[in-house]
Design a protein around this motif. Structure first.
Motif, PDB file in Angstrom:
ATOM      1  N   LYS A 104      38.464  28.163  36.885  1.00  0.00           N
ATOM      2  CA  LYS A 104      39.802  28.943  37.152  1.00  0.00           C
ATOM      3  C   LYS A 104      40.956  27.678  36.887  1.00  0.00           C
ATOM      4  N   VAL A 105      42.279  28.449  36.594  1.00  0.00           N
ATOM      5  CA  VAL A 105      43.339  27.356  36.554  1.00  0.00           C
ATOM      6  C   VAL A 105      44.357  27.532  37.530  1.00  0.00           C
ATOM      7  N   GLU A 106      44.848  26.280  37.806  1.00  0.00           N
ATOM      8  CA  GLU A 106      45.848  26.236  38.905  1.00  0.00           C
ATOM      9  C   GLU A 106      47.118  25.607  38.442  1.00  0.00           C
ATOM     10  N   PRO A 107      48.428  26.046  38.634  1.00  0.00           N
ATOM     11  CA  PRO A 107      49.569  25.148  38.196  1.00  0.00           C
ATOM     12  C   PRO A 107      49.804  23.953  39.297  1.00  0.00           C
ATOM     13  N   GLU A 108      50.054  22.868  38.764  1.00  0.00           N
ATOM     14  CA  GLU A 108      50.287  21.540  39.843  1.00  0.00           C
ATOM     15  C   GLU A 108      51.274  20.616  39.184  1.00  0.00           C
ATOM     16  N   LEU A 179      61.256  18.243  44.560  1.00  0.00           N
ATOM     17  CA  LEU A 179      59.866  18.821  44.300  1.00  0.00           C
ATOM     18  C   LEU A 179      59.554  19.709  45.266  1.00  0.00           C
ATOM     19  N   GLY A 180      60.190  19.827  46.409  1.00  0.00           N
ATOM     20  CA  GLY A 180      59.961  20.958  47.257  1.00  0.00           C
ATOM     21  C   GLY A 180      60.440  22.419  46.989  1.00  0.00           C
ATOM     22  N   THR A 181      61.436  22.358  46.110  1.00  0.00           N
ATOM     23  CA  THR A 181      62.192  23.839  45.837  1.00  0.00           C
ATOM     24  C   THR A 181      61.769  24.067  44.263  1.00  0.00           C
ATOM     25  N   ILE A 182      61.231  23.167  43.583  1.00  0.00           N
ATOM     26  CA  ILE A 182      61.104  23.308  42.092  1.00  0.00           C
ATOM     27  C   ILE A 182      59.975  24.437  42.090  1.00  0.00           C
ATOM     28  N   GLY A 183      60.228  25.454  41.070  1.00  0.00           N
ATOM     29  CA  GLY A 183      59.368  26.524  40.853  1.00  0.00           C
ATOM     30  C   GLY A 183      58.541  26.421  39.734  1.00  0.00           C
ATOM     31  N   GLY A 184      57.438  27.145  39.726  1.00  0.00           N
ATOM     32  CA  GLY A 184      56.693  27.000  38.499  1.00  0.00           C
ATOM     33  C   GLY A 184      55.899  28.659  38.285  1.00  0.00           C
ATOM     34  N   VAL A 185      55.774  28.875  37.086  1.00  0.00           N
ATOM     35  CA  VAL A 185      55.525  30.137  36.556  1.00  0.00           C
ATOM     36  C   VAL A 185      54.144  29.951  35.593  1.00  0.00           C
ATOM     37  N   MET A 186      53.112  30.591  35.930  1.00  0.00           N
ATOM     38  CA  MET A 186      51.822  30.507  35.270  1.00  0.00           C
ATOM     39  C   MET A 186      51.837  31.537  34.411  1.00  0.00           C
ATOM     40  N   LYS A 187      51.625  31.401  33.171  1.00  0.00           N
ATOM     41  CA  LYS A 187      51.521  32.808  32.041  1.00  0.00           C
ATOM     42  C   LYS A 187      49.698  32.557  31.437  1.00  0.00           C
ATOM     43  N   MET A 188      49.338  33.838  31.413  1.00  0.00           N
ATOM     44  CA  MET A 188      47.926  33.882  30.899  1.00  0.00           C
ATOM     45  C   MET A 188      48.054  34.770  29.624  1.00  0.00           C
ATOM     46  N   ASN A 189      47.730  34.220  28.311  1.00  0.00           N
ATOM     47  CA  ASN A 189      47.893  35.074  27.156  1.00  0.00           C
ATOM     48  C   ASN A 189      49.427  35.690  27.159  1.00  0.00           C
ATOM     49  N   GLY A 190      50.242  34.841  27.374  1.00  0.00           N
ATOM     50  CA  GLY A 190      51.922  35.505  27.259  1.00  0.00           C
ATOM     51  C   GLY A 190      52.313  36.154  28.528  1.00  0.00           C
ATOM     52  N   GLY A 243      38.749  31.321  25.188  1.00  0.00           N
ATOM     53  CA  GLY A 243      39.662  31.812  24.299  1.00  0.00           C
ATOM     54  C   GLY A 243      41.109  32.240  24.969  1.00  0.00           C
ATOM     55  N   ASP A 244      41.219  32.154  26.219  1.00  0.00           N
ATOM     56  CA  ASP A 244      42.386  32.248  27.135  1.00  0.00           C
ATOM     57  C   ASP A 244      43.228  31.110  26.752  1.00  0.00           C
ATOM     58  N   SER A 245      44.810  31.646  26.637  1.00  0.00           N
ATOM     59  CA  SER A 245      45.659  30.446  26.431  1.00  0.00           C
ATOM     60  C   SER A 245      46.503  30.484  27.865  1.00  0.00           C
ATOM     61  N   VAL A 246      46.590  29.197  28.651  1.00  0.00           N
ATOM     62  CA  VAL A 246      47.484  29.440  29.689  1.00  0.00           C
ATOM     63  C   VAL A 246      48.796  28.473  29.589  1.00  0.00           C
ATOM     64  N   SER A 247      49.776  28.646  30.007  1.00  0.00           N
ATOM     65  CA  SER A 247      51.070  27.835  30.130  1.00  0.00           C
ATOM     66  C   SER A 247      51.474  27.879  31.476  1.00  0.00           C
ATOM     67  N   VAL A 248      52.139  26.713  31.846  1.00  0.00           N
ATOM     68  CA  VAL A 248      52.665  26.620  33.178  1.00  0.00           C
ATOM     69  C   VAL A 248      54.095  26.065  32.972  1.00  0.00           C
ATOM     70  N   SER A 249      55.204  26.649  33.324  1.00  0.00           N
ATOM     71  CA  SER A 249      56.500  25.860  33.145  1.00  0.00           C
ATOM     72  C   SER A 249      57.110  25.772  34.561  1.00  0.00           C
ATOM     73  N   PHE A 250      57.778  24.614  34.698  1.00  0.00           N
ATOM     74  CA  PHE A 250      58.571  24.061  36.143  1.00  0.00           C
ATOM     75  C   PHE A 250      59.736  23.799  35.705  1.00  0.00           C
ATOM     76  N   GLY A 251      60.356  24.540  34.967  1.00  0.00           N
ATOM     77  CA  GLY A 251      61.630  24.446  34.639  1.00  0.00           C
ATOM     78  C   GLY A 251      62.172  23.201  33.941  1.00  0.00           C
ATOM     79  N   ARG A 252      63.140  22.351  34.618  1.00  0.00           N
ATOM     80  CA  ARG A 252      63.575  21.383  34.055  1.00  0.00           C
ATOM     81  C   ARG A 252      62.483  20.065  33.750  1.00  0.00           C
TER      82      ARG A 252
END
Length: 272
Positions: A104-108, A179-190, A243-252
């Protein structure tokens, strides 16, 4: 004493055999209900030594069970930790061909240290002062225990259910972001599959790193300059299929991404 040594040796053997064969084992806590958390950490260390003897290198640590819901689910009052190895590391944008069983994948958020943390009274301020950069990360967790049927001693013995990890390529100074307020978004296959914020990790990711530093120091070791520390998931984990593609964005702080190989290695740990 001999019985305890035999227990630790047998548990370590079972987990190592599973990692090499990619065939999961039943819960250690069902086979050995007397297995304690302290003994489980000894099991973990036995396999850390086995792995370094085979030529791998410890490059840092991970903190697990950093969310209150996960702690409540396992009935524990604090996180746990595992070791990160060079063979586990992947650069952002690459194909993850690490041998995995049920990942499994987790954003960190990862901390890269510039100073040792060698006090048993390490504070958040100490962590921030010792941190050179923070980096978006994807942790690929995995379990050698069948169907993730784990209790705390199971996951502790199993190197805190470690698989591998991916680091982003944008390194940001610790004083440039909250780091307390930064948000993260995880996408799987878009598609967006999870969102979360740094505060999900014990209220602030640096609290997690301070806990780890204090825990390691109490055990006679320490976090060292250059270490990578995965501070804990900001959201729930998501299954990572071939085959899954995962991405995590933490803004800046930037984005990190990876694709799981369709035909990853079927046996053994990843070569050095």
């Amino acid at each position: 004493m001999e019985k305890t040594a035999d227990l630790i040796a047998e548990c370590a053997h079972l987990l190592d055999k599973s990692e090499q064969s990619l065939v999961p084992v039943g819960p250690l806590t069902e086979r050995f209900p007397e297995l304690s958390v302290e003994q489980a950490y000894q099991v973990q260390m036995r396999n850390v030594e086995r792995r370094t003897d085979r030529g791998d290198t410890v490059v840092g640590h991970k903190v697990g069970l950093t969310s209150k819901p996960m702690q409540r689910m396992l009935g524990v009052p604090e996180p746990d930790f595992g070791h990160l190895f060079q063979s586990m590391y992947y650069e952002s944008g690459t194909v993850v061909d690490y041998p995995l069983i049920q990942p499994k994948v987790e954003p960190e958020l990862a901390f890269i240290l510039k100073h040792d943390l060698d006090s048993v009274k390490t504070t958040v301020r100490d962590v921030l002062q010792a941190t050179e950069y923070v980096v978006p990360a994807i942790e690929v967790i995995d379990s050698r225990v069948a169907d993730w049927k784990i209790k705390l001693p199971d996951t502790v013995a199993d190197n805190a259910s470690s698989g591998c990890f991916v680091l982003g390529d944008l390194y940001t100074s610790i004083d440039k972001v909250n780091l307390g307020t930064i948000g993260g978004v995880m996408k799987m296959n878009g598609s967006v599959v999870q969102t979360g914020a740094g505060a999900a990790v014990l209220g602030h990711p640096a609290v997690s790193v301070a806990w780890l530093a204090n825990k390691l120091n109490s055990l006679g070791t320490k976090l060292k300059a250059g270490d990578v520390v995965l501070s804990g998931a900001v959201s729930a984990a998501v299954t990572f299929h071939p085959g899954d593609s995962v991405s995590v964005s933490f803004g800046r702080l930037g984005t990190v991404s990876a694709t799981r190989a369709d035909n990853e290695s079927k046996t053994g740990a990843r070569a050095q």
